[in-house]
Design a protein around this motif. Structure first.
Motif, mmCIF file in Angstrom:
data_model
loop_
_atom_site.group_PDB
_atom_site.id
_atom_site.type_symbol
_atom_site.label_atom_id
_atom_site.label_comp_id
_atom_site.label_asym_id
_atom_site.label_seq_id
_atom_site.Cartn_x
_atom_site.Cartn_y
_atom_site.Cartn_z
ATOM 1 N N GLU A 19 0.833 -1.212 0.000
ATOM 2 C CA GLU A 19 0.000 0.000 0.000
ATOM 3 C C GLU A 19 0.866 1.261 0.000
ATOM 4 O OE1 GLU A 19 -3.667 1.961 2.607
ATOM 5 O OE2 GLU A 19 -2.700 0.099 3.253
ATOM 6 N N LYS A 20 1.954 1.243 0.763
ATOM 7 C CA LYS A 20 2.857 2.404 0.785
ATOM 8 C C LYS A 20 3.477 2.628 -0.592
ATOM 9 C CE LYS A 20 4.125 1.892 5.678
ATOM 10 N NZ LYS A 20 5.241 1.594 6.620
ATOM 11 N N PHE A 21 3.883 1.513 -1.248
ATOM 12 C CA PHE A 21 4.483 1.643 -2.578
ATOM 13 C C PHE A 21 3.470 2.202 -3.583
ATOM 14 C CE2 PHE A 21 5.167 -0.211 -6.796
ATOM 15 C CZ PHE A 21 6.422 0.292 -7.081
ATOM 16 N N GLN A 22 2.244 1.735 -3.531
ATOM 17 C CA GLN A 22 1.218 2.207 -4.458
ATOM 18 C C GLN A 22 0.955 3.701 -4.285
ATOM 19 O OE1 GLN A 22 -1.946 -0.460 -3.477
ATOM 20 N NE2 GLN A 22 -1.291 -2.047 -4.911
ATOM 21 N N ALA B 15 1.964 6.439 -7.202
ATOM 22 C CA ALA B 15 0.885 7.237 -7.789
ATOM 23 C C ALA B 15 1.295 8.697 -7.931
ATOM 24 C CB ALA B 15 -0.374 7.112 -6.928
ATOM 25 N N LYS B 16 2.110 9.182 -7.015
ATOM 26 C CA LYS B 16 2.585 10.575 -7.104
ATOM 27 C C LYS B 16 3.629 10.734 -8.203
ATOM 28 C CE LYS B 16 1.799 11.419 -2.177
ATOM 29 N NZ LYS B 16 2.427 11.789 -0.872
ATOM 30 N N GLN B 17 4.366 9.647 -8.507
ATOM 31 C CA GLN B 17 5.396 9.731 -9.540
ATOM 32 C C GLN B 17 4.819 9.586 -10.948
ATOM 33 O OE1 GLN B 17 8.428 10.563 -8.812
ATOM 34 N NE2 GLN B 17 8.268 10.320 -6.581
ATOM 35 N N SER C 262 15.928 8.377 -17.347
ATOM 36 C CA SER C 262 15.178 7.257 -16.787
ATOM 37 C C SER C 262 15.004 7.428 -15.282
ATOM 38 C CB SER C 262 15.895 5.937 -17.069
ATOM 39 O OG SER C 262 17.140 5.896 -16.404
ATOM 40 N N MET C 263 13.834 7.023 -14.799
ATOM 41 C CA MET C 263 13.568 6.965 -13.368
ATOM 42 C C MET C 263 13.081 5.553 -13.056
ATOM 43 S SD MET C 263 11.001 9.247 -11.024
ATOM 44 C CE MET C 263 10.879 8.942 -9.262
ATOM 45 N N VAL C 264 13.779 4.874 -12.162
ATOM 46 C CA VAL C 264 13.499 3.475 -11.868
ATOM 47 C C VAL C 264 12.897 3.371 -10.460
ATOM 48 C CG1 VAL C 264 14.453 1.157 -11.630
ATOM 49 C CG2 VAL C 264 15.371 2.723 -13.362
ATOM 50 N N GLU C 265 11.772 2.644 -10.368
ATOM 51 C CA GLU C 265 11.135 2.357 -9.078
ATOM 52 C C GLU C 265 11.129 0.837 -8.877
ATOM 53 O OE1 GLU C 265 10.048 4.005 -6.566
ATOM 54 O OE2 GLU C 265 10.070 6.093 -7.271
ATOM 55 N N ILE C 266 11.602 0.397 -7.711
ATOM 56 C CA ILE C 266 11.700 -1.030 -7.407
ATOM 57 C C ILE C 266 10.533 -1.433 -6.500
ATOM 58 C CG2 ILE C 266 13.146 -2.856 -6.492
ATOM 59 C CD1 ILE C 266 14.303 -1.464 -8.939
ATOM 60 N N ILE C 267 9.807 -2.446 -6.914
ATOM 61 C CA ILE C 267 8.705 -2.978 -6.097
ATOM 62 C C ILE C 267 9.293 -3.683 -4.878
ATOM 63 C CG2 ILE C 267 6.747 -4.574 -6.077
ATOM 64 C CD1 ILE C 267 6.504 -4.142 -9.085
ATOM 65 N N PRO C 268 8.772 -3.440 -3.677
ATOM 66 C CA PRO C 268 9.317 -4.085 -2.471
ATOM 67 C C PRO C 268 9.262 -5.610 -2.575
ATOM 68 C CG PRO C 268 7.815 -2.312 -1.877
ATOM 69 C CD PRO C 268 7.686 -2.511 -3.351
#
Length: 491
Positions: free
Chosen positions: A279-282, A286-288, A443-449
């Protein structure tokens, strides 16, 4: 209120209406209105009454309904304090009378204080009160909790008459001869119905605990748990039959399900923590996302695919003992390859798909390489490589970035959402490959926990399931198998 009547005359005589002294006529009028509204809501009646009623069927129905209403008013009693008094809630006038709660626990059992009410029934005078059958229908099954409350109430107030006990909520209590039998049932832990309910609840608790811990549960295990629960009841014949376990699964909505994911790490069992992290990751992602175009918000993931989908069930003749199916090369059933797709927030699939095949030496031979090169030129939407296991390594992922992501994004700014797999989390390769004209990283990379992929990654949540279903439908197409041709060539 006027007497119940129709155009056919009075329904009853005046001497039969003596019970009306206990009613306010306006209350009866209001009650009839509530009854009419209830029937209208149930769509049993509608419209307004006719001025003149001549239909004999309607007249007879009205007389019968009036007589039924009179019978109800004769027998109806309303108590504002209609509930059971427990011994601890009632202060007895005689301090020597202490209520006794029957307990089936062997450690607390006292033979000098057994719940035998034969002497109580003989010593207490009975009034002339006889319960009327029309007042309330006694339930065939009386819950154990209700029996305990009534036993405690009678024990705490031995001077109460049967009518008083009914007025205080003990309508299930018919006569004092029931007390001995009820007390024996309480000491035994209830009747057969209560024992079945306890066995069902015990089995359900074990099932829920096992599934909470992600342990496998089979029908044989359910029957073993039920047998263990039944051992605690003496002289109780319980058979954990197929019929019982089938009914049990229907009652609690338990079904056989295909395993969709195997868990290897014990950390993945902490579901509340995983859901909190997801939930924190979502919320953070969402802001990014709003900072980028939807065509350049990309998620990528890997999925394993069989070379040939296994066929478990087919249509055939009824009653045949052996059902055989020709599938060709069995290696295609036991070996798999890895496909890596990339999808965007706008619902598009990137132009090329990355495929990693399984080869003993990790590379293709000259003949296979020529075939792959020719196929890639024909279709133009695949990039094929190989490894010994058919799975991707860090070098394969860099190859995926260079041949799939880079041609699509070019110098546009994009957001890439990746798994927590170690081969993808190294961002150094992205910083060197994706730059604008001024040398800034695009590039902007986001890693799923970790362990949150089934809840946060769009590919795993929805996309891969549709892809595999589509592949299975193509592979199981009889027309394609018989003609030995490619479905893609016909499109």
């Amino acid at each position: 209120m006027s007497e119940p009547s129709t155009s056919g005359g009075n329904t009853c005589q005046e001497d039969d209406l003596s019970f009306m002294a206990s009613y306010v006529k306006q209350d009866v009028t209001d009650a009839l209105k509530v009854c009419a509204n209830t029937l209208e809501s149930l769509k049993i009646c509608e419209g307004t009454p006719s001025d003149v009623i001549t239909n004999n069927k309607v007249i007879l129905l009205g007389k019968t309904m009036a007589e039924a209403c009179i019978d109800v008013m004769k027998d109806f009693d309303f108590y504002e304090d209609y509930h059971l008094f427990l011994p601890e809630e009632e202060v007895s006038s005689d301090k020597s009378e202490e209520p006794i709660i029957c307990d089936s626990s062997p450690e607390e059992e006292d033979t000098s204080n057994t719940c035998s009410f034969s002497t109580l029934a003989s010593s207490q005078p009975e009034s002339d009160y006889e319960p009327e059958s029309k007042k309330q229908k006694i339930m065939d099954y009386i819950p154990l909790k209700t029996k305990i409350k009534i036993v405690n109430m009678v024990r705490g107030h031995p001077k109460w008459s049967l009518k008083t006990i009914h007025e205080r909520g003990g309508r299930a209590f018919k006569s004092r001869s029931q007390l001995t039998r009820w007390c024996q049932e309480i000491e035994r832990g209830g009747g057969n119905k209560e024992k079945y309910e306890m066995i069902n609840k015990w089995t359900l608790d074990r099932f829920r605990k096992a599934r909470t811990e992600k342990k496998p549960v089979t029908t044989r295990m359910l029957r073993e748990w039920a047998s263990q629960a039944a051992v605690q009841f003496e002289n109780f014949q319980f058979v954990e039959s197929v019929t019982w376990v089938t009914k049990w699964k229907l009652i609690f909505k338990i079904r056989q399900r295909k395993v969709t994911r195997y868990i290897k790490s014990r950390n993945a069992l902490d579901i509340p923590t995983i859901l909190s992290e997801a939930e924190k990751f979502q919320k953070r992602i969402a802001k990014q996302i709003v900072k980028f175009q939807k065509d350049f918000v990309i998620n990528t993931g890997q999925t394993g695919c069989e070379y040939r989908a296994d066929v478990r069930r087919i249509l055939s003749n009824k009653g045949e003992k052996t059902t055989e199916v020709f599938l060709g090369d069995f290696n295609k059933l036991t070996h798999s390859y890895t496909a890596q797709y990339a999808i965007t927030a706008s619902g598009k699939v990137l132009p090329k798909i990355f495929l990693c095949m399984q080869e003993p030496k990790g590379t293709f031979g000259p003949r296979v390489s020529a075939t792959i090169k020719n196929t890639s030129e024909i279709y133009g939407n695949i990039h094929v490589t190989a490894s010994k296991s058919g799975k991707l390594t860090k070098a394969h992922f860099c190859e995926f970035v260079d041949h799939i992501i880079k041609p699509y994004c070019n110098r546009e700014e994009f957001l890439l959402i990746l798994d927590s797999w170690g081969g993808e989390t190294d961002t150094a390769h992205f910083n060197s490959v994706f730059t604008d004209n001024e040398g800034n990283c695009t590039s902007m990379v986001e890693i799923i926990p970790p362990h949150c992929t089934p809840y946060c990654q769009p590919c795993d949540v929805y996309f891969f399931r549709q892809v595999k279903n589509f592949i299975k439908k193509i592979q199981n197409s009889v027309e394609v198998l018989q003609s030995n041709c490619s479905r893609a060539r016909r499109f």
